[in-house]
Structure formats: C-alpha cells, structure tokens
Design a protein around this motif. Structure first.
Motif, PDB file in Angstrom:
ATOM      1  N   ARG A  13      -0.716   6.794   4.930  1.00 22.99           N
ATOM      2  CA  ARG A  13      -1.838   6.011   4.388  1.00 22.99           C
ATOM      3  C   ARG A  13      -1.613   4.503   4.477  1.00 22.99           C
ATOM      4  NH1 ARG A  13      -2.538   3.818  -0.982  1.00 22.99           N
ATOM      5  NH2 ARG A  13      -4.737   3.333  -1.368  1.00 22.99           N
ATOM      6  N   PRO A  14      -0.402   3.971   4.175  1.00 25.99           N
ATOM      7  CA  PRO A  14      -0.234   2.513   4.230  1.00 25.99           C
ATOM      8  C   PRO A  14      -0.486   1.909   5.609  1.00 25.99           C
ATOM      9  CG  PRO A  14       1.585   3.550   3.057  1.00 25.99           C
ATOM     10  CD  PRO A  14       0.819   4.642   3.712  1.00 25.99           C
ATOM     11  N   TYR A  24      -1.505  -2.413  -9.846  1.00 21.91           N
ATOM     12  CA  TYR A  24      -1.798  -1.716  -8.600  1.00 21.91           C
ATOM     13  C   TYR A  24      -3.094  -0.931  -8.761  1.00 21.91           C
ATOM     14  CZ  TYR A  24      -0.902   0.815  -4.262  1.00 21.91           C
ATOM     15  OH  TYR A  24      -0.993   1.325  -2.990  1.00 21.91           O
ATOM     16  N   GLU A  73      -9.304   5.603  -3.055  1.00 19.59           N
ATOM     17  CA  GLU A  73      -9.400   6.503  -1.909  1.00 19.59           C
ATOM     18  C   GLU A  73     -10.680   7.320  -2.024  1.00 19.59           C
ATOM     19  OE1 GLU A  73      -7.108   7.288   0.918  1.00 19.59           O
ATOM     20  OE2 GLU A  73      -6.892   5.200   0.341  1.00 19.59           O
ATOM     21  N   ARG A 129      -5.051   2.421   7.804  1.00 19.22           N
ATOM     22  CA  ARG A 129      -6.237   1.891   7.124  1.00 19.22           C
ATOM     23  C   ARG A 129      -6.881   0.828   7.997  1.00 19.22           C
ATOM     24  NH1 ARG A 129      -6.720   3.376   1.967  1.00 19.22           N
ATOM     25  NH2 ARG A 129      -7.890   1.559   1.269  1.00 19.22           N
ATOM     26  N   GLY A 174      -9.671  -1.673   4.843  1.00 22.90           N
ATOM     27  CA  GLY A 174      -9.588  -1.116   3.503  1.00 22.90           C
ATOM     28  C   GLY A 174      -9.965   0.337   3.386  1.00 22.90           C
ATOM     29  N   ALA A 226      -5.659   1.694  -6.667  1.00 19.83           N
ATOM     30  CA  ALA A 226      -5.843   2.550  -5.491  1.00 19.83           C
ATOM     31  C   ALA A 226      -7.249   3.123  -5.503  1.00 19.83           C
ATOM     32  CB  ALA A 226      -4.820   3.683  -5.484  1.00 19.83           C
ATOM     33  N   ILE A 246       0.883  -1.172   0.000  1.00 24.25           N
ATOM     34  CA  ILE A 246       0.000   0.000   0.000  1.00 24.25           C
ATOM     35  C   ILE A 246       0.913   1.211   0.000  1.00 24.25           C
ATOM     36  CG2 ILE A 246      -1.844   1.237   1.211  1.00 24.25           C
ATOM     37  CD1 ILE A 246      -2.627  -1.413   2.502  1.00 24.25           C
ATOM     38  N   ARG A 247       0.613   2.205  -0.830  1.00 24.41           N
ATOM     39  CA  ARG A 247       1.525   3.328  -1.025  1.00 24.41           C
ATOM     40  C   ARG A 247       0.988   4.597  -0.378  1.00 24.41           C
ATOM     41  NH1 ARG A 247       4.031   1.861  -6.075  1.00 24.41           N
ATOM     42  NH2 ARG A 247       4.136  -0.413  -5.992  1.00 24.41           N
TER      43      ARG A 247
END
Length: 356
Positions: A107-108, A245, A249, A111, A114, A247, A70-71
């Motif tokens: 952020r990684p 990947y 958000e 969470r 999710g 993402a 997770i980035r």
C-alpha cells in the motif's frame, strides 16, 4: 490545511476506540527506523539496536516501507487483524488471503494521487518495484517477493515480527498495555454516552465542533471525509508522538492514531503557514533585521532602510498580525521589536507540522 471528518447525525456506534498489539508494534518499528522524528526515544532505540542480531536489523530496515509515512494496511487498520492476544494476532496475520496480504503490504508504494492503485496491473507492479528500489536494493527485493511470491513473503514477515516480540517487544507491550487499556476504558465509556465528547482532549491537533458533528485534524493536508457507513476508529499509541496518523482507504473505516499521554502543546499549521507567507516578502525580512537587535520606530526604519514610512507601517502591521513582531508606545512613538521566541519556534513548529 486540515483533514475534516464529518460524523452522521447519530454517531452512536460509529466512533470506536481500539488498542492493538500489532499496530502498537508497527509504531515501535516506525520509531526504530525513524529515530530522528522521536528524539525522546533515542536511548530506547540505541538499547533495542544493541540486542538486535544483524540479520533482524537488516530485515527490519528492508521491510521498513511498511511502517513509514504511509503504512501497510495491516499496520494501520486494526480491523484487518482484529485485536486479540499476540499469538492470535500473528495467526490471523498469517491467515490473511495471500492476494489481500500483497495488496495491503505494498500500500505505501501503490498509491496514485492519494488513492490505491491496482497492483495486478503489470505497469503498476513495475512502478511499485521501481519506487522500492529508490529505498534500497533490500526493500526492492522484499517488494518483488511480495508481488511474485506472497505466501513466502507473508511467512517471512510473520517470523520477523514474532522474533521482534521475543527480542524486545514483549517487554515493551507489557509496559505500554496498562496505559493503553486505561485510555481505551475511559474513551469507550465516554463514547457510549456521548461519542463527540469522547473525541475531545485527544490531542491539541484534534478539535471537535459538536454543533456540526465535525472533527478537525490539523495536518498538512486538505481532505474531507464522511464516516457514515464506514466508521471512525481511534487508536492510541505510546510511540506515536509527535505524529497524528490518519488512514483513509476506500471501503474501510477512517482510522486516526493519536499519542498517549496527550502532549501539552502542538504546533498550529495555520500559524506556521501565515508566518511563512508573511516572511516570504523580502522587505519584511529587511524590517525584521532592522528590529532584531533593538526596538525601532517605523520612522527610524524608513530612514535607515530607505522605505516610505507608510510602507514600513504596512509591513509591520502584517508582521504583528502574524505574531512575529511586538510593539510598545514611548511617548508619541511606537517601537517595534522582533518576537524572537516566535521566530525561533517557527523552525521547530514547521518541522513538527511537516512530520505530523
């Protein structure tokens, strides 16, 4: 398991392709700290580490939570630091509001099921630091700094990223940029005429149903995403293979990173899951063992392994349906053989599916 992305009835303007030097650097950084996922880059990783001062290598490792599975948001979503020249992107990274920077950076680790958690809650902050501590004291120190003194952490990260530009990434970017620019130009032209067509051929792990305006991403996740009002950003990377990947958000575009050039083959997660389910039965493993060295009929297997012939036939049918067993007829007998290549590939495919 699949991530399903639904496009609106008129997808014009919803689908965009973007190339970002900062996001591409994030991928290069990901490879440096996760070289075992990228065996084809082993020599490059060794060459880069050979020129990295110890302090820079240590800082890249300490900050590596920002580019792992997770980035940090600014390493994923190119709308956070809009694509521009390298110096301009770093100026914009340095200019992010400090609260936004802190939230995006952790952020990684922030969470829950999710979804992003509230890093202003002291309990969440304590949990984030605890999770960072499990990655090592250096990462815990960085995360504590981000939460306690975001301006200093922000300045430190910008300095680190720019140092890497000077040490190795400038040359990498100049080599990768022509390929990425060609990909961007091609996909952008297609997207203007037909956004759904532009999404075809990105990866064997990405498929498109044009009738339902649905994109399917073969991942070990089940999620349904609607991009109406949000947009869908597609970001090519020369470092991403074997990963896709995605993402998601709240309040931001859905972002999909995909490798270029496109890989010729991709493991099918549905096949992997079906094969593992079939092989989970102990009797089927015994039957596989019976035909691993030589072909045998169901009758012979039943006699040798003390199963009923109907039970053996039932298990062989399941194994054959999963692609793990082949058959050929000899007179009135059907002989079964283990599909060794499928069994052998299962381990590699399983690893690819889990890492994708």
């Amino acid at each position: 398991m699949t991530i399903t992305i639904h496009l609106p009835p008129d997808p014009s303007g919803v689908v965009r392709f973007v190339v970002s030097p900062l996001v591409e650097f994030g991928w290069a950084w990901h490879v440096l700290v996760g070289a075992d996922h990228h065996p084809g880059r082993a020599q490059w990783v060794a060459d880069v580490h050979a020129v990295l001062p110890d302090e820079v290598a240590s800082d890249l490792h300490a900050w590596s939570f920002a580019v792992r599975a997770i980035r940090s948001t600014f390493m994923v979503d190119p709308t956070v630091v809009p694509p521009a020249g390298w110096k301009e992107q770093l100026r914009r990274l340095a200019g992010l509001p400090v609260d936004d920077f802190a939230t995006m950076a952790v952020r990684p680790l922030a969470r829950l099921r999710g979804k992003p958690d509230n890093v202003h809650d002291p309990r969440v902050r304590n949990r984030v630091v605890a999770l960072a501590r499990a990655r090592g004291s250096a990462s815990a120190d960085i995360v504590s700094l981000v939460l306690r003194d975001p301006p200093t952490a922000q300045a430190n990260l910008v300095t680190l990223v720019n140092t890497c530009w000077s040490l190795f990434f400038r040359d990498e970017w100049e080599a990768a940029r022509p390929l990425l620019d060609r990909e961007l130009a091609l996909r952008s032209r297609l997207s203007k005429r037909d956004p759904l067509r532009a999404l075809r051929g990105l990866s064997p792990a990405i498929s498109v149903d044009e009738k339902t305006r649905t994109v399917f991403v073969d991942k070990m996740q089940s999620k349904r995403l609607d991009v109406a009002g949000r947009g869908l950003l597609l970001v090519p990377s020369t470092y991403a293979e074997p990963h896709i990947y995605v993402a998601d958000e709240p309040g931001r575009p859905v972002v999909v990173h995909y490798p270029v050039p496109m890989v010729s083959r991709s493991a099918d997660s549905r096949f992997v899951q079906r094969a593992l389910t079939v092989l989970a039965h102990p009797a089927r493993l015994e039957i596989c063992r019976a035909i691993a060295v030589e072909p045998r009929s169901a009758h012979e297997i039943a006699r040798l392994w003390r199963f009923s012939e109907s039970t053996v036939t039932k298990h062989l049918s399941a194994l054959r349906a999963a692609g793990l067993v082949t058959s050929d007829r000899v007179g009135r007998f059907v002989r079964y053989s283990l599909n060794g290549s499928a069994i052998e590939a299962l381990g590699t495919d399983l690893l690819e599916v889990l890492r994708r």
